[in-house]
Motif scaffolding. Structure first.
Motif, PDB file in Angstrom:
ATOM      1  N   GLY A 109       0.758  -1.158   0.050  1.00 25.50           N
ATOM      2  CA  GLY A 109      -0.045  -0.117   0.076  1.00 25.50           C
ATOM      3  C   GLY A 109       0.768   1.232   0.102  1.00 25.50           C
ATOM      4  N   SER A 110       1.995   1.242  -0.485  1.00 26.71           N
ATOM      5  CA  SER A 110       3.002   2.289  -0.465  1.00 26.71           C
ATOM      6  C   SER A 110       2.873   2.991  -1.869  1.00 26.71           C
TER       7      SER A 110
ATOM      8  N   ILE B 127       9.401  -7.618   1.794  1.00 25.78           N
ATOM      9  CA  ILE B 127       9.715  -6.114   1.758  1.00 25.78           C
ATOM     10  C   ILE B 127      10.991  -5.924   1.297  1.00 25.78           C
ATOM     11  N   THR B 128      11.309  -4.983   0.229  1.00 28.24           N
ATOM     12  CA  THR B 128      12.265  -4.738  -0.412  1.00 28.24           C
ATOM     13  C   THR B 128      13.499  -4.721   0.319  1.00 28.24           C
ATOM     14  N   ARG B 129      13.698  -4.040   1.592  1.00 26.78           N
ATOM     15  CA  ARG B 129      14.947  -3.883   2.445  1.00 26.78           C
ATOM     16  C   ARG B 129      15.229  -5.296   3.024  1.00 26.78           C
ATOM     17  N   ASP B 130      14.302  -6.013   3.259  1.00 25.18           N
ATOM     18  CA  ASP B 130      14.704  -7.301   4.114  1.00 25.18           C
ATOM     19  C   ASP B 130      15.385  -8.360   2.945  1.00 25.18           C
TER      20      ASP B 130
ATOM     21  N   GLY C 118      17.279  -2.423  -8.563  1.00 21.32           N
ATOM     22  CA  GLY C 118      16.212  -1.933  -8.895  1.00 21.32           C
ATOM     23  C   GLY C 118      15.203  -1.489  -7.867  1.00 21.32           C
ATOM     24  N   TYR C 119      15.723  -0.884  -6.583  1.00 13.59           N
ATOM     25  CA  TYR C 119      14.975  -0.533  -5.641  1.00 13.59           C
ATOM     26  C   TYR C 119      14.278   0.761  -5.382  1.00 13.59           C
ATOM     27  N   PRO C 120      13.248   1.169  -5.232  1.00 14.32           N
ATOM     28  CA  PRO C 120      12.893   2.446  -4.856  1.00 14.32           C
ATOM     29  C   PRO C 120      13.248   2.888  -3.448  1.00 14.32           C
ATOM     30  N   LEU C 121      13.118   4.261  -3.271  1.00  9.17           N
ATOM     31  CA  LEU C 121      13.437   4.841  -2.007  1.00  9.17           C
ATOM     32  C   LEU C 121      12.725   4.484  -0.989  1.00  9.17           C
ATOM     33  N   SER C 122      11.338   3.910  -1.220  1.00  7.79           N
ATOM     34  CA  SER C 122      10.479   3.540  -0.168  1.00  7.79           C
ATOM     35  C   SER C 122      10.666   2.264   0.227  1.00  7.79           C
TER      36      SER C 122
ATOM     37  N   GLU D  23      12.026   0.529   2.674  1.00  7.85           N
ATOM     38  CA  GLU D  23      11.892   0.347   3.872  1.00  7.85           C
ATOM     39  C   GLU D  23      10.420  -0.426   4.184  1.00  7.85           C
ATOM     40  N   ILE D  24       9.357  -0.101   3.421  1.00 10.81           N
ATOM     41  CA  ILE D  24       8.314  -0.545   3.517  1.00 10.81           C
ATOM     42  C   ILE D  24       7.644  -1.247   2.170  1.00 10.81           C
TER      43      ILE D  24
END
Lengths: 474, 474
Positions: free
Chosen positions: A83-84, A124-127, A141-145, A147-148
């Motif tokens: 939902g981000s 979760i991308t960060r995980d 390829g990760y977005p700045l969000s 963490e969520i």
């Protein structure tokens, strides 16, 4: 919604879904717990809409059965990651079933021999990145969000992020997808392979399709060696022109492709610095650039950083800070990452845009947004991924304006902004998607013949149109 | 062809096309001049088929008018680039019109501010690269046939090539396409922008669609700074296992992504060396690897080259040659590039394959091809882009076998090979395409549900099926 051609979620349907997922994994009581499934990170409340039922499947088989049922009954299904999102893509505008992938959150494999990871969509991308770090690998390829946000959402939106200028967007790294089709079949395209021309690029068509063609249940991701060295350079310029002038020079004169080139206008940079209690001389900055360079050799990384510093100074930077200590690099990135949150504190009446233009047109864009801001008596903040011309231009309501005034002018403002973007050869979304929020503006950047082709694909792959209806186009 | 549902090219149609393109740009006389339009670089004669008419338009408007006419009359249209393809993709298997893009060969713009080039489809890849060189730029996605192949063909097949392991395939660099649809409309997706999520990724769907969805008339290509430094390393190994063992180590242990990792088996390397009068000690090589590294810093390039040399020696290389002088680098690349031509001298009864497997399965693939070769009493040559597991495995007829024997065993050989590839998680084409040659084998690597989705897209975008019929699937 007007003219809802779909069936509702009846008691029987709810019972069947409870049968599939288990009672604890279904919400059907209109309780407060269901509220968060009515919206994503779009701040304007008018884009919220509640689902009739939230299902949280754990397996591809559960997803398959839910879609099979929804298809038979013609109930709309809106897949949801974290939902981000920033386009209303995960909002169930026609009600129906919200299919939340939050429980499908396993990292299934990290294949270090073939440099491929396999994950479920709810990771979760960060995980994922933390896990990769252990192996000296990373997912570029990760977005700045990060963490969520969920990896499934990144794929559904074809997320970009801070490092796309060097590493490309999400689609460059997805080598395989398992998906449940709108009629409940499980299909798979690609896998552990880096080249694949076996028929049409279905994989690439599905990436960025915003949940309108099916539900991803498994994702194959190409991994790359984690760069050993990294440096961050923050350059403060007197004005916008000096800052934007430096960007093409780095790539052309310097022959350097930095892993990030982020732009922050005066307002964004100063407010973010203030909010962080930052001791930087932010008052001096009419505009700022944040560069990151990385590589496997210390000498080349620091040489590149030196070249960028030189170019920035020639272009009129008043202050340049180059750092390589992890906490210092994080400190500078935090300023950039703080911006969207700082802007939000100005109230929910703002619209975080995602326009893309050719890099050489950045000065023109910034002039035009200033002009629009003056015309409408509002503030327009500008920040974003300058290296690939992707700006999160954010018009914000003037506190003196009424909500009604704001609602009346915002379509005019966006139409004007998008027309300029189109004229410059750009488009209205670089990484956030069209979703519910931008669909009415599609004709400003796309002709009827092009839209007809897209609609033909939707009709071909989801003839009953149960998958995430009301998004991209009607 | 059996069951040809299409109309023929009548005198009237031919006259109308002469009207559109001019008499000198139409072939309709079954003369020897038309012969070359009956085939591509697939060596087996059975895949050849003549067109009824060859049209050579110069402008998008001419293409539009030809397609409009063909659509009204339901005449098949097969777009053709340089005819350098290896899957029968440009062969007009149902006759009709061969639409040759050879005259649409202008480089329209090289925008050094935005790092984008705009070209017509008939530009030869090498010509484009030469032009870019003047600006310190390059187009990374080019195939080894760059001396002859057209950029339009690269896009139609999503060509890979020798540098895909670092730079990715053609699709990573195409940012825009102008296309004429099967019913003669001009559409455009993308442009001078590096991020774009405006609706479905039509651009990515069209790339690699093998001329079955329309005719490309203009191409936007992302350019990257030309690396200043380059080194080539040729490593000779005692056997295949030693060679293949070194590949993942370079990327994982060395954290290096070379710009090329090419594999050559004993036969390929030795025959290419002999044919070139090469003085290298090629008799020592049970298998060889050619690496290329590049970058903007001499120190890092030579450090990377040193690391690769170390890894190769640890993995059992008997000889390693690292060079940086342009003529020496070209000398080593020539050996690799010579291979397909040397193999062709063994006769036209051979099939140049294009399989892809995960890198860790390369030893298994080579074992299996040896086993298949023994079973059928033939030779199977192996060479290709080892860094991304893309092998141009080439079964070659034994001179003692009759043509009939060869025709009888080749489907068995390919079925066996493709089954192994599928079992290893690979696919049957990495960069050459399915075309006419491989379509019957699609079910070995793709299920009915996946094929159904591809067919649905073809039906949606070309309902009369006039665009390049007989390719990919029936």
């Amino acid at each position: 919604m007007k003219d809802n051609p779909y069936s509702s979620v009846t008691e029987d349907v709810a019972a069947a879904i409870v049968e599939i997922c288990g009672a604890t994994n279904v919400l059907y009581d209109h309780s407060a717990k269901m509220d968060r499934y009515a919206r994503d990170q779009v701040s304007e409340k008018k884009y919220a809409h509640p689902p009739e039922l939230v299902a949280k499947p754990r397996t591809v088989d559960e997803v398959r059965r839910i879609l099979g049922l929804a298809h038979r009954k013609r109930i709309p299904v809106t897949p949801r990651g974290a939902g981000s999102g920033l386009s209303g893509g995960a909002v169930p505008v026609y009600g129906g079933i919200c299919l939340s992938l939050e429980r499908m959150n396993s990292i299934l494999e990290i294949d270090t021999d073939n440099l491929v990871g396999i994950v479920e969509p709810g990771v979760i991308t960060r995980d994922f990145d933390r896990e990769l770090q252990k192996h000296g690998l990373f997912f570029a390829g990760y977005p700045l969000s990060r963490e969520i946000c969920f990896l499934g959402g990144n794929v559904a939106e074809n997320a970009g992020g801070g490092r796309a200028v060097k590493y490309g967007v999400t689609s460059h790294y997805i080598t395989g997808l398992e998906m449940v089709t709108p009629d409940g079949e499980v299909v798979r395209f690609g896998g552990k392979r880096f080249k694949d021309v076996t028929g049409y690029s279905m994989l690439q068509l599905l990436i960025g399709s915003e949940g309108t063609l099916g539900v991803f249940t498994k994702i194959w991701i190409r991994l790359v060696p984690r760069p050993r060295y990294r440096m961050v350079l923050l350059a403060l310029f007197e004005d916008v022109d000096c800052a934007t002038g430096a960007i093409p020079q780095v790539m052309i004169e310097g022959r350097i492709v930095p892993s990030a080139i982020e732009f922050m206008d005066r307002l964004c940079f100063q407010e973010a610095c203030k909010s962080l209690g930052e001791s930087l001389p932010y008052e001096q900055a009419g505009a700022s650039l944040l560069f990151e360079v990385d590589g496997s050799h210390l000498t080349s990384v620091s040489e590149e950083c030196g070249t960028i510093e030189e170019i920035c100074r020639k272009s009129g930077a008043v202050q340049v800070f180059a750092v390589s200590e992890p906490d210092q690099m994080e400190r500078f990135w935090k300023i950039r990452e703080r911006i969207p949150w700082v802007l939000r504190s100005f109230g929910s009446h703002q619209t975080a845009e995602d326009i893309v233009i050719p890099v050489s047109s950045i000065p023109r864009l910034l002039e035009e947004t200033e002009r629009i801001a003056e015309t409408y008596g509002i503030v327009i903040a500008n920040f974003g991924h300058a290296g690939d011309g992707n700006f999160h231009t954010t018009p914000i309501k003037n506190p003196d304006q009424s909500e009604e005034q704001w609602d009346a002018i915002i379509p005019e403002i966006l139409t004007e902004l998008y027309r300029i973007v189109a004229e410059l050869g750009g488009t209205i979304s670089g990484e956030h998607g069209i979703g519910h929020k931008r669909k009415r503006y599609m004709p400003l950047v796309m002709g009827e013949a092009e839209l007809k082709m897209m609609r033909a694909i939707k009709n071909a792959l989801d003839p009953l149109k149960i998958m995430n209806p009301g998004k991209i186009f009607d």
